[in-house]
Design an enzyme around this catalytic site. Sequence first.
Site, PDB file in Angstrom:
ATOM      1  N   GLU A 273       0.886  -1.164   0.000  1.00  0.00           N
ATOM      2  CA  GLU A 273       0.000   0.000   0.000  1.00  0.00           C
ATOM      3  C   GLU A 273       0.922   1.212   0.000  1.00  0.00           C
ATOM      4  O   GLU A 273       1.542   1.521   1.009  1.00  0.00           O
ATOM      5  CB  GLU A 273      -0.911  -0.031   1.236  1.00  0.00           C
ATOM      6  CG  GLU A 273      -2.132   0.860   1.115  1.00  0.00           C
ATOM      7  CD  GLU A 273      -1.832   2.325   1.403  1.00  0.00           C
ATOM      8  OE1 GLU A 273      -1.545   3.059   0.421  1.00  0.00           O
ATOM      9  OE2 GLU A 273      -1.888   2.723   2.558  1.00  0.00           O
TER      10      GLU A 273
ATOM     11  N   CYS B  94      -1.525   9.039   2.369  1.00  0.00           N
ATOM     12  CA  CYS B  94      -1.338   8.560   0.993  1.00  0.00           C
ATOM     13  C   CYS B  94      -2.467   8.964   0.062  1.00  0.00           C
ATOM     14  O   CYS B  94      -2.287   8.982  -1.155  1.00  0.00           O
ATOM     15  CB  CYS B  94      -1.178   7.040   1.000  1.00  0.00           C
ATOM     16  SG  CYS B  94      -2.549   6.164   1.789  1.00  0.00           S
TER      17      CYS B  94
END
Length: 473
Positions: A214, A248
């Site tokens: 991720e 993110c």
Amino acid sequence: MTTLVSKIPQIRDTLRATFRSGLTRPIAWRQHQLYQIARMAQNERELICDALKKDLGKPKTEVLMNEIGSTIEIAVKSAQRLPEWAKTEYPEVADWQKPWNPTIYKAPRGTVLIISPWNYPMILTFQPLIGAIAAGCTAVLKPSELVPTFSQLLEEIVPKYLDPNVCRVVNGAVPETSKLLELQWDHIFYTGNGRVARIVASAAVKHLTPLSLELGGKSPVIIDSAYDIDLAAKRILWGKCNNAGQICVAPDYILVQRDKQDELVKAFQKHYNAFFPDGALDSPLFGSIVSELHHKRLTSLLSRTKGEIVLQGRADAARRRLEPTIVKDVADGDSLLEEEIFGPILPIVPVDSLDQAIDFVNARSHPLVLYAFSDNESMKQRLVSETQSGGIVFNDTFQHLAVSELPFAGVGESGYGYQFMKYTYDTFTQLRSSIDMPKGAEQHLAIRYPPHSEEAVKALTAAVYTPIPSSHL
């Protein structure tokens, strides 16, 4: 306290022995561990808030909402839904195969390694752990050394709630992580940046270890000129201000019609003043930059931009503080477009058409999420069809993370491997296929044994002559 490198193989071996003992297999046992995670998050919330305030300057409400509350909710929901997820499956097959009892067993992968980042260290540690424990795995947690107070707290509180023979915290920096990566694991779940992800992937490939990565990237925002510019600015700024832009899925840059750029700037200024009447520099509602190094990186990006700074964020290097900063007229090749910003700087790139905006996005690595503000269904469909990203969110930012029933994943440079709720459970679960051939099936299997008669060959190769439906373009 740093974990002794010499102890790390022993920790892995203890967890592996626990897994092989069968302790983690019963559903009721897994459910109890998940509820224990929820109890830990709830009972130790003040210590967690204090640690993240010290390490990151995180506002308490932000921690309670995005870190602690999310962990509790996901743990409880996963425990409640686990019996359904873990059910053995019996796929629909042709009538002649039904006596074989085709079955799909849900098997835990084994002993896994979870390497979590500094920016949301609570939820990004326990979200994958919840899936791993739900699946019946044992796990090592490696939190980030950039949040030392929180990481030390984890080492202290996790054994109070979870069996240390099932879950262990390993603290340290490069030497400790390198030792972990030398070992064989049944799955590695890494959240972080692409540079370290390549190191993790290179280590994993030596053992053919499956990976979830991720990562992140530059998540763009495309604004339709017909959309409510004021509302778009409000929602974008809110998303950018979470954890001072250190997430993110933060909006990284904006593509807007050239003649709407100044209207968007004014809307940002309006909502910034509403969010932070006295500015964000000293506001308890706005976080700090994680380290001096990252603070210097962000101010360096700003010092080199050729765009026009229209909302000048004040900086305080000593306290690692940086206010939201808006930069307009940013062009391709600018410093603010070199890398993922990961901070409270928001560049605006003016464009002349949707085609130009799409081309701009597609010329870059696939982002973790693409944001778009539009009520035009045709435009939405074009973005779905003509771009690639891990997710696509219309008319808001950040909030898709609240829908834990949706899969979350990157694509290309933004990572791979699905997570959230059942998707995380599936990541740590092997689908183990099975048949059980009855003795009575032998009369039907006789044609497979050599030598083959002409009639047997015809039956065995019948699929070659399957009628294929006609099709046209």
